[in-house]
Design a protein around this motif. Structure first.
Motif, short mmCIF file in Angstrom:
data_model
loop_
_atom_site.label_atom_id
_atom_site.label_comp_id
_atom_site.label_asym_id
_atom_site.label_seq_id
_atom_site.Cartn_x
_atom_site.Cartn_y
_atom_site.Cartn_z
N ASP A 1 0.85 -1.18 0.00
CA ASP A 1 0.00 0.00 0.00
C ASP A 1 0.89 1.23 0.00
O ASP A 1 1.55 1.54 1.00
N VAL A 2 0.93 1.95 -1.12
CA VAL A 2 1.77 3.13 -1.27
C VAL A 2 0.98 4.35 -0.81
O VAL A 2 -0.15 4.58 -1.23
N GLY A 3 1.60 5.16 0.06
CA GLY A 3 0.88 6.26 0.68
C GLY A 3 -0.07 5.73 1.73
O GLY A 3 -1.24 6.13 1.80
N ALA A 4 0.41 4.85 2.58
CA ALA A 4 -0.44 4.07 3.48
C ALA A 4 -1.02 4.88 4.63
O ALA A 4 -1.99 4.45 5.26
N GLY A 5 -0.45 6.06 4.91
CA GLY A 5 -0.97 6.85 6.02
C GLY A 5 -0.84 6.10 7.34
O GLY A 5 0.15 5.41 7.59
#
Length: 395
Positions: free
Chosen positions: A222-226
């Motif tokens: 998950d890219v930009g998973a926060g």
């Protein structure tokens, strides 16, 4: 700050070709401005609804700011949660919120007219059909409260257009308009926007989980998973998956606390980094990009998509989900009005923009993905979903 390459002004000239559709629209414009036609349509019971509806829609556009402030006032007074517990009359509500009855009544009556509240017996107020979601989904209230930054930036719309990325919204999202901002931002800024992203992501997460089958996959990046809300819900939804979370180091520090509290840390590998400057981790057969692309200009999205393509094995899949614009050819599902909100929100936020599914599919194709298609989902206003597969390594 210089404008991104994909939205800088370029000289242009109007085409000389006028299509039959253009001519029809010009004829329709002239028809609309005819006083005789207006009088005839108002006097005819079969056509009266047309000018009435147009007038109401125009009035709603003019009054929209008042509507949004009524909504914000109700959120700040916590009226929806209060009335979810039990209906109450004006005097009771006034005592609880500390607002005089004479002025509070205007807010309550306005909320009734907007469907947020409704009248109940014994002169009491209860939740209306639009107030129920606000009582049970805290993320909606968080976004409504957050929008006061956008409204502040847009008090002077022409001034805003000339000074985009210099207001409260840009300050809130520093990474979206300054490549180096992430290095300078204080930890409280990361916590602030990460909390908002997590709170407001629930509807998008449910759209993805209910629309896409994860059975063929074994590991998801998950890219930009926060803070890891999507990854956590995906882990519970598909217990066979292992997950990798990629985001800036201060953000992943928050994610670690979040996933640890849910007992999911053993299934997740935290991979700190910046997709602008660092390679993406490998090993996943599915990469998810949830509400990330629209934060950035084309040049950044192209770079990110190519990095995702490189990180995936042959046969691997990219899933991209975010709100998307309607094509100019026409509306679908009646959601075109939401485009206006996202166009200006993203402009105030930074250098990103709202793209149509076709624009995003073209960017994915240019990055090397094939078999690109839209995944049908029930509520496109929250997000639309695209998937593409890696067929071969790029030279």
């Amino acid at each position: 700050m210089t404008l991104p390459a994909d939205i800088t002004h370029k000289p242009y000239s109007l085409p000389d070709v006028t299509t039959w559709h253009d001519r029809f629209l010009q004829w329709l414009e002239r028809l609309y401005t005819s006083p005789k036609l207006y009088q005839w349509s108002m006097s005819n019971p079969l056509t009266r609804w047309i000018p009435r509806r147009r007038t109401q829609k125009l009035f709603d556009l003019m009054s929209g700011f008042v509507y949004s402030q009524v909504l914000l006032g109700c959120v700040r007074l916590d009226l929806f949660k209060m009335l979810q517990q039990a209906p109450a009359d004006l005097k009771q509500i006034s005592h609880r919120v500390g607002v005089p009855e004479a002025v509070l009544q205007r807010l309550l009556l306005s909320a009734v007219s907007l469907g947020l509240l409704e009248f109940r017996s014994q002169a009491r107020y209860g939740l209306g059909p639009l107030g129920v979601p606000l009582a049970i989904h805290p993320g909606i209230g968080a976004m409504i409260e957050h929008n006061h930054l956008l409204y502040g930036d847009m008090q002077d719309p022409l001034g805003f257009l000339k000074n985009a990325w210099r207001g409260g919204m840009a300050e809130y999202w520093p990474y979206a308009h300054d490549d180096q901002a992430a290095d300078r931002a204080a930890q409280d800024k990361f916590s602030r926007y990460s909390d908002l992203m997590a709170a407001s992501q629930g509807f998008v997460v449910q759209e993805i989980l209910s629309s896409y089958a994860f059975d063929e996959h074994r590991c998801v990046l998950d890219v930009g998973a926060g803070k890891g809300r999507f990854a956590s819900e995906l882990a519970n939804h598909a217990p066979h998956l292992s997950l990798q979370l990629f985001d800036l180091p201060p953000v992943l520090a928050l994610a670690k606390d979040h996933v640890s509290a849910q007992g999911l840390l053993e299934r997740m590998r935290l991979c700190p980094g910046s997709f602008l400057h660092d390679p993406l981790p490998q090993g996943a057969d599915l990469v998810t990009l949830v509400r990330v692309a629209h934060d950035h200009p084309d040049v950044v999205v192209k770079l990110l998509l190519k990095k995702i393509h490189t990180a995936l094995p042959v046969g691997g899949v990219l899933l991209l989900a975010e709100p998307m614009a309607q094509a100019q050819s026409g509306a679908q599902d009646g959601y075109t009005q939401s485009d206006a909100y996202f166009h200006f929100y993203l402009l105030a936020m930074g250098a990103g923009r709202l793209r149509t599914p076709e624009e995003l599919m073209r960017l994915m194709q240019e990055a090397g993905f094939a078999q690109i298609e839209r995944v049908p989902n029930t509520m496109p206003i929250h997000a639309q979903i695209l998937v593409g597969r890696k067929h071969q390594c790029l030279p």
